[in-house]
Design an enzyme around this catalytic site. Sequence first.
Site, short mmCIF file in Angstrom:
data_model
loop_
_atom_site.label_atom_id
_atom_site.label_comp_id
_atom_site.label_asym_id
_atom_site.label_seq_id
_atom_site.Cartn_x
_atom_site.Cartn_y
_atom_site.Cartn_z
N HIS A 5 3.72 -2.30 3.08
CA HIS A 5 3.74 -0.96 2.49
C HIS A 5 5.01 -0.77 1.68
O HIS A 5 6.11 -1.02 2.21
CB HIS A 5 3.66 0.10 3.60
N ASP A 11 0.81 -1.23 0.00
CA ASP A 11 0.00 0.00 0.00
C ASP A 11 0.85 1.28 0.00
O ASP A 11 2.02 1.27 0.38
CB ASP A 11 -0.87 0.04 1.27
NI NI Z 1 -2.53 2.99 3.42
#
Ligand code: NI
Length: 468
Positions: free
Chosen positions: A433, A291
């Site tokens: 991430h 992400d």
């Molecule tokens: Ni996020």
Amino acid sequence: MRHRKSNRSAMIDFLLISSIITLTAIIIITISITGQFKFQKTTVAATANPNVEIPSLIDITNSSFPEIQIVSETSMNSLIPYSLQYPKTPFDSVNEEIKKYIEDSKNSYITALTTKNQKNKVKTIGHLDITSEIHEYNNQYYSVIFKTLSTLNRFSYDESFKTIVFHKETGEIVQSRALLNYDVGHLDVLAKVIRAELVRHYNNSIFNDQLQNATSPLWEKFNRFALIDNAIVFYFNQGEVAVKDVGSPTVTLPISYLNPILASVFQSEEKSEVTIVTPKENKKKVALTFDDGPHPKVTMQILNTLEKYDAKATFFMLGKQVEKHTDIAKEVVSRGHEIGNHTYNHPELTKQSTSQVQWQVDHTDQIIFDVIGEYPTVFRPPYGAKNQHVDSLIDVPVIMWTIDTYDWKHRDPNKLLPAVKANLHDGAIILMHDIHQSTADGLESVLIYLQQEGYEFVTVSELLAEQN
Ligand code: NI
């Protein structure tokens, strides 16, 4: 004198015997060449018991194909009966292969029957029956299918198959390797398709272990096939993969369906309505997700690590990051990964108005489309903050996760794998991430571990397709 006389008579005997042998040889050769005499006597010695000689009748007739004759061989020994019917082609290599099969079948039958009858006082009469069938494909190939029925007691017969496919003009024999263009990837697909078909047709009658063995992706396992009309038929023997009651299992696959894995000479011009897909395997799957990117350094390092392990992942991108790093976004797509929408600038959607949510989603969709030429296929709300109202505003699947690595919190490459291990399960969606260097650094150990554990790396959409 007596001595000389006896010598002469021995000489005459020798000459007489030689003439008889020569004449017999000439007659036999003449018969073989002209084929005018329908029947001839031959003897066959059983290899294991050279004392048993079995006279047989041989009859040669024409087949419906001009180059091929049919040989019929019938045992004249009523205790060891057999009847063999096989083709004679213009090619020595093909004839040798046929002869080897016929002789091997015959010898093992005679040996088994004579051994049995030597042991038992009550003699049994067995039977061996080999018939063959010829099919022409595309005016280029002949397929010969031998069906062998054998029994040592006449109560239960064993049925087995043998095939030979050869080129009409060259006599070259075609085996699975040439059929599938020497590509082991193709072999893998064929093995899976055939296994799935056998399970589908014979489900409750299948022997699982034998099936796995008979359909393991090895070339020699798939040499029993014939090209018949517009299909390829694969043969299995009775009792080989399923209970005997179901007979000899066969799998018939249309050539147009197999086109993608066949060598071009065997492909059909016809297009298949269904495309060949590898049937579902019970391999465990995991979806890696990243992400908040794309990030110029971290995302690139992650892409390279994923490529090393042939792993596909899903990247939930922020619209404002895509605007900044269009080249990275394009690179993610070109390496075969899936792109998801993660809003424009990461707000908590449950605290936004309807129009704000719509703008976050639609604006990011548009940016991604403008950069990569495709709309995102999945959506993930920032912080996982969602409710029914937010969901109702999004028209692609809304994806959460099942394993949180907390990589944004610990920022430690050594803590990524333990977090995955702690909750690992089939069908897991792992949250990471691609903006933290520690995540890129710890990723390789995660991939190594998952691969060792037998997991396949798939995109979120592939995982969803699997679950539906
Ligand atoms: Ni996020």
